[in-house]
Design an enzyme around this catalytic site. Structure first.
Site, PDB file in Angstrom:
ATOM      1  N   PRO A 187       0.893  -1.230   0.077  1.00  0.00           N
ATOM      2  CA  PRO A 187       0.024  -0.188  -0.210  1.00  0.00           C
ATOM      3  C   PRO A 187       0.845   1.290   0.121  1.00  0.00           C
ATOM      4  O   PRO A 187       1.586   1.494   0.877  1.00  0.00           O
ATOM      5  CB  PRO A 187      -0.766  -0.131   1.375  1.00  0.00           C
ATOM      6  CG  PRO A 187      -0.475  -1.387   1.994  1.00  0.00           C
ATOM      7  CD  PRO A 187       0.762  -2.025   1.231  1.00  0.00           C
ATOM      8  N   GLU A 188       0.595   2.088  -1.164  1.00  0.00           N
ATOM      9  CA  GLU A 188       1.506   3.430  -1.054  1.00  0.00           C
ATOM     10  C   GLU A 188       0.416   4.313  -0.817  1.00  0.00           C
ATOM     11  O   GLU A 188      -0.723   4.199  -0.462  1.00  0.00           O
ATOM     12  CB  GLU A 188       2.187   3.760  -2.450  1.00  0.00           C
ATOM     13  CG  GLU A 188       3.054   2.399  -2.667  1.00  0.00           C
ATOM     14  CD  GLU A 188       3.689   2.375  -3.894  1.00  0.00           C
ATOM     15  OE1 GLU A 188       3.987   3.359  -4.769  1.00  0.00           O
ATOM     16  OE2 GLU A 188       3.961   1.059  -4.657  1.00  0.00           O
TER      17      GLU A 188
END
Length: 296
Positions: A2-3
């Site tokens: 997850p960015e």
DNA sequence: AATTCGCCCTGTCGGC
DNA sequence: TGCCGACAGGGCGAAT
């Protein structure tokens, strides 16, 4: 992995459910995920209402209570962390969808399995579930006054989303050196929120090889990279995040941005811009894909 | 002082 | 079929 777009998607989707909800119980079954506090310290959250959901880079910041009793819970999803919301009375899903990559992903709010390390139960019956098979995720608990001094947050640069081009260029000049362009993009002290996927995508969009020495880029190219970073982050956000392996929305659904990726995970396939076979290598210690023709 | 590297951790995949 | 190494990767601390 997850960015920024994935974490922001989670933030937006959790906000309506969490806002105002009062904590009844907090259960941490993998103590080492919590940093800077003892597991029993989490008990202070009991009885406090969730007031605010914020995000700084890849960190999700949950504020509980008010005044002297205010506490902050910080969540980093690491590479496989999943936050799902189980509404009051909502049945949990015991089924897990098998992704093409093979990893299991919950179809809806998942039941408590062996990878569910943290749960927050609320008075109305809702539950926030944190599941993280690879346990790279982290939880921090602190008072608001010490939030900015938390070791993991203190060195964060400005949030990558919405950073002005001039600011990007000025910071690039401060950070550049023999390190590669991609190394600068991945440096959370430069800008917070860019990870491996969006770094590769931004480099491709800007026509810059991820491995070029960061000090060799002319200002015009730094500016192009600044605009590319905004563009790929905004597209990722508009698509509600990239689900490549583990990322899920709080309701268990997938993101859509994996359909829009131009280079990430496309090594050996033709470049969508010019048809040249995309190359793969290691840059800044990360798997990296680029087009040998479009990027120089 | 700046930069790279190894480690943490689990699950999957390819090779033999 | 089964074992094993490689790989994925964010962030940190050690080594260079």
């Amino acid at each position: 992995m997850p960015e920024l777009p994935e974490v922001e998607t989670v933030r937006r989707r959790l906000e309506p459910s969490l806002m105002g909800a009062i904590v009844r119980d907090v259960v941490l079954s993998l103590p080492r995920l919590l940093e800077g506090a003892e597991p029993r310290d989490l008990d202070v959250l009991r009885g406090l209402a969730c007031r605010k959901l914020e995000r700084q880079g890849k960190y999700l910041i949950l504020r509980f209570g008010e005044g002297r009793g205010e506490r902050v819970l910080v969540v980093h999803l690491g590479m496989s962390g999943q936050l799902t919301w189980k509404g009051p009375g909502q049945a949990v899903q015991d089924e897990f969808r098998r992704l093409p990559s093979g990893l299991a992903m919950p179809i809806g709010p998942h039941s408590v399995d062996r990878h569910t390390h943290f749960r927050v139960v609320f008075d109305a019956g809702g539950e926030l579930l944190f599941r993280d098979p690879r346990t790279f995720g982290r939880l921090l608990l602190c008072r608001p006054s010490t939030l900015d001094a938390q070791p993991r947050l203190v060195r964060l640069g400005p949030d990558a989303l919405g950073v002005a081009e001039e600011v990007f260029i000025e910071r690039w000049k401060e950070f550049r050196g023999v390190r590669s362009a991609k190394a600068i993009l991945l440096d959370q002290g430069f800008l917070a929120g860019v990870g491996n996927i969006y770094a590769d995508e931004a480099c491709h969009e800007a026509g810059i090889r991820p491995g070029v020495r960061s000090s060799t880029l002319a200002v015009a190219r730094i500016g192009a990279l600044a605009r590319a970073v905004q563009s790929v982050l905004e597209r990722g956000l508009a698509n509600c995040g990239t689900t490549f392996r583990d990322f899920v929305h709080p309701d268990g659904s997938k993101g859509g941005n994996q359909e829009d990726l131009r280079v990430y995970a496309r090594a050996g396939l033709p470049c969508l811009a010019c048809g040249t076979v995309l190359r793969k290598g290691v840059v800044a210690g990360r798997g990296t894909t680029w087009c040998p023709r479009c990027q120089s």
